[in-house]
Design an enzyme around this catalytic site. Structure first.
Site: not given
Length: 801
Positions: A18, A36
């Site tokens: 990320r 997520n």
């Protein structure tokens, strides 16, 4: 403004994926968010068309070191941009089932941190970031958050917390993030007061701390940074002085000593009761390794990879203690893969032995108390820390063979990385495959992926069995896994089989019994991405033994098969194993059984009476063995290629009386043959393909005659060993070519533990490739029984389809 929804699948959680997306989106001037979820990572981005295209194209090229991208699915977004910047959001739909990455060697950035006097982590032995450090070894349950790891005992200080919360920092959401202020501490203990008494010269090394007795254990109890640095320096001094030190590492304890000190290495063997199997080595850098072993480009890549396995390298140059790898021409080297190892080896200019911290055949110790109890008679000192090891991880072992780095033991650095299943298995039912008896690993088949555990070990040991059951329970919890089927080996005597049936009885699950050598074949197919409905392939599966279809013991097998079915087309001549399992430990028994089968023993004895092997056999209870074989008393027939190697090794005088570890005699014959292998060739016309019912049977009377004649003529045994290897390779290729002509199959699997013999694998592979065959030999998963569970799982799933 146009937008895209991008789904990323693979190893994309807990590895800095990320933050990498955050940086990339800012680079392309995009807005949106990333988060997520239970399927992986979801990205929503808005911007002009060219920027969106460039962003999507850049994702696979700029992955974090530990990430693996299996799929990138892109679709148009209907909704308009809701934000003026790009953000990292909390997990959606509750907390995601975070895939656990493998433990990774210390990254260059963290090594730079511990080497920089101006850095707050200077010489801190537990430094890590999102790109490196512990993963599987510290996790207790999912999701993979700090509170579910052994790092939960260490509350982050404000400085570490700021790093953890900052997407621009490489320690963003690094669950093991810590520093000297808030992280684990290191200290040194003498194994006993007696040890400290013998080592009074240690007193000047005290530096920032003095020895004191705590709970009966002499301990250096200073936990400050200066104290920890002093303990590392003391440990290096102890190793230089010839002491044996138990070191708590990433996935377990190791026993360390000076690899150049023959007395220390001999003493370690004596105390550990490991009398022959080679020891692993660790060196500070590649230049140090090159003083003792040759390294080519592929081996260098493996050594320096994030997995940092032990790599078996040809021994050259300077000599280390002879007892490190007695009778072997290879040295198993690894580089430091934790900051602790890096700091310790920086103090030592020569390699150290770094072998598993256990008594032979038992699993590694992982807790301080266990090490204090079990290693007290082996180690003189213990270098300990207070970060708990949750999951035991042995060091992985790799070797360059036939142009590829191949894993012989798959553990730290590789497990629990998943294998994406080939086409046709996308919707396979959940399968738990129990693996084999020796070199055990197990496998979970779930959502189109196979997750093979780390190397567990030999289940004959009660402590390994306990570890096996614990690991299965942990993997089921980590992956929220509920199987609908259990796959087991067809050998009822395997403890993995027995535990599988116990689980099935407790849960009512279906059990699929899988033939041993078929599982080897299927594992190779899976690794190479062969589709479910692909045509069958030929296979030569050579190993110690596996149970056949009607209770026979197989081990030199030629199969035609796919995931669902197989047909046995040929095999080695079955020969008795006098004494059963005893024949696996005493190679002379196999030599006698082979010679007795192919020749009249009395004639042979009179003709070759002066040969070393004949003199040795003359002193054995042959009449008893004759009775056992004739009446099939504890003397099962076996087509084992492993026992075939044992027999010829015994004839050459290589460990004829006893082997101390599996494959020792065969390894010795490979070592003996290697220097002259390229100058020799097969004995001509010394093997035959006989027809026995539906099978081709490889018989070896001519080879035995040629070997005995060479021995009688005084031919150099290295040349004989090389000729035996060449003959086996030629016979294998001959059988496979004949079967290929009969079946039309041009793809060939070479697997089973015997193919860990580099000479054999390379000779067979080269000849088959020259004839246009496609080779499917294991690389990422062991060709020994460590890869068997993968094949078991694939077969169970295929039969369900």
């Amino acid at each position: 403004m146009p937008g895209k929804a991008i789904r990323a699948r693979g190893v994309v959680q807990g590895v800095g994926f990320r933050p990498a997306i955050w940086h990339l989106a800012r680079e392309f001037g995009l807005t949106g968010s990333v988060w997520n979820d239970a399927e992986g990572v979801m990205i929503h981005v808005h911007g002009d068309a060219a920027a969106l295209e460039g962003f999507a194209a850049a994702i696979p090229k700029q992955l974090p070191p530990l990430a693996r991208l299996d799929a990138l699915e892109i679709s148009d977004l209907v909704e308009e941009a809701a934000d003026s910047e790009f953000r990292i959001l909390a997990s959606q739909s509750g907390r995601a089932e975070t895939a656990i990455a493998a433990d990774a060697a210390t990254c260059p950035d963290c090594l730079a941190d511990i080497a920089d006097p101006g850095n707050r982590r200077y010489r801190y032995p537990f430094t890590n970031c999102t790109h490196c450090g512990p993963r599987l070894s510290i996790v207790k349950r999912v999701p993979y958050d700090r509170c579910h790891t052994s790092m939960a005992a260490f509350a982050m200080c404000p400085a570490c917390q700021r790093e953890y919360d900052d997407p621009a920092d490489r320690r963003f959401h690094a669950q093991a993030n810590c520093c000297p202020v808030c992280g684990p501490k290191l200290w040194l203990e003498a194994a006993s007061i007696h040890t400290l008494g013998e080592g009074m010269q240690l007193e000047p090394l005290g530096g920032s701390g003095r020895w004191s007795v705590q709970d009966g254990v002499p301990t250096q109890s200073v936990g400050t940074m200066s104290g920890m640095n002093e303990f590392i320096r003391q440990t290096a001094d102890l190793i230089r002085q010839g002491y044996i030190v138990a070191i708590k590492g990433l996935g377990g304890f190791h026993l360390a000593c000076d690899a150049g000190n023959a007395i220390a290495v001999d003493e370690l063997r004596r105390r550990k009761r490991r009398y022959a199997k080679p020891f692993a080595l660790m060196a500070r850098d590649v230049d140090t390794i090159r003083r003792y072993a040759a390294i080519n480009d592929l081996e260098l890549i493996a050594l320096q990879s994030t997995a940092a396995p032990i790599v078996l390298l040809p021994a050259t140059g300077e000599q280390l203690a002879e007892a490190i790898a007695p009778g072997d021409d290879k040295l198993g080297f690894m580089l430091p893969y934790t900051p602790l190892h890096a700091l310790l080896l920086a103090e030592l200019h020569a390699p150290i032995v770094l072998t598993s911290g256990n008594v032979s055949d038992e699993p590694q110790c992982i807790s301080n108390d266990e090490a204090r109890e079990k290693l007290v008679g082996i180690a003189d000192f213990l270098l300990l820390h207070d970060r708990a090891i949750v999951n035991r991880l042995d060091d992985s072992v790799a070797r360059l063979m036939a142009g590829e780095i191949r894993l012989l033991r798959r553990a730290r650095g590789y497990a629990p990385e998943a294998l994406t299943l080939p086409k046709g298995f996308e919707s396979s039912m959940p399968v738990l495959a129990m693996g084999a008896e020796l070199k055990n690993s197990f496998c979970l088949l779930k959502n189109g992926q196979a997750i093979v555990s780390q190397h567990i070990g030999d289940l004959e040991n009660a402590a390994v069995q306990q570890d096996y059951r614990h690991a299965i329970a942990l993997y089921r919890q980590l992956h929220a896994f509920t199987p609908t089927c259990l796959a087991i080996d067809s050998h009822d005597g395997y403890l993995s089989n027995q535990y599988g049936r116990q689980l099935a009885a407790e849960t009512g699950l279906q059990v699929v019994s899988v033939q041993h050598h078929h599982a080897h074949l299927a594992a190779s197919l899976a690794e190479h991405g062969v589709e479910l409905d692909a045509p069958p392939v030929l296979a030569a599966i050579f190993d110690g033994l596996g149970l056949g279809e009607h209770g026979e013991l197989w081990g030199g097998e030629f199969l035609l098969g796919d995931y669902r079915h197989y047909t046995r087309l040929g095999h080695f001549q079955p020969i008795a194993l006098p004494g059963g399992s005893q024949a696996m430990r005493e190679p002379w028994r196999n030599a006698y059984a082979q010679l007795r089968h192919y020749f009249d023993w009395q004639t042979l004895q009179s003709k070759y009476a002066d040969l070393e092997i004949m003199r040795l056999l003359a002193g054995k209870p042959l009449a008893t063995l004759d009775t056992m074989i004739d009446k099939t008393l504890n003397s099962p027939l076996s087509s084992s290629c492993g026992r075939w190697f044992d027999a010829f090794a015994a004839a050459l005088g290589l460990h004829p009386e006893q082997v101390h570890f599996e494959g020792q005699a065969a390894i010795a014959m490979e070592v003996l043959a290697t220097p002259v292998f390229s100058y020799e060739q097969a004995y001509p016309a010394t093997w035959s393909m006989d027809r026995s019912g539906d099978f081709l049977v490889l018989s070896w009377q001519g080879l035995w005659q040629a070997v005995l004649d060479d021995l009688a003529c005084g031919t150099d045994k290295a040349r004989i060993a090389a000729r035996i290897h060449h003959t086996l390779a030629a016979a294998t290729v001959g059988v496979l070519n004949r079967l290929s002509g009969q079946t039309g199959a041009d793809s060939i699997v070479l697997s089973g533990g015997v193919f860990q013999n580099r000479l054999l694998l390379e000779a067979v592979s080269e000849q088959l490739r020259q004839q246009g065959k496609t080779l499917l030999s294991p690389q990422r998963y062991p060709m020994n029984d460590g890869g068997l569970a993968l094949g078991q799982a694939m077969i169970a799933a295929a039969r369900h389809h």
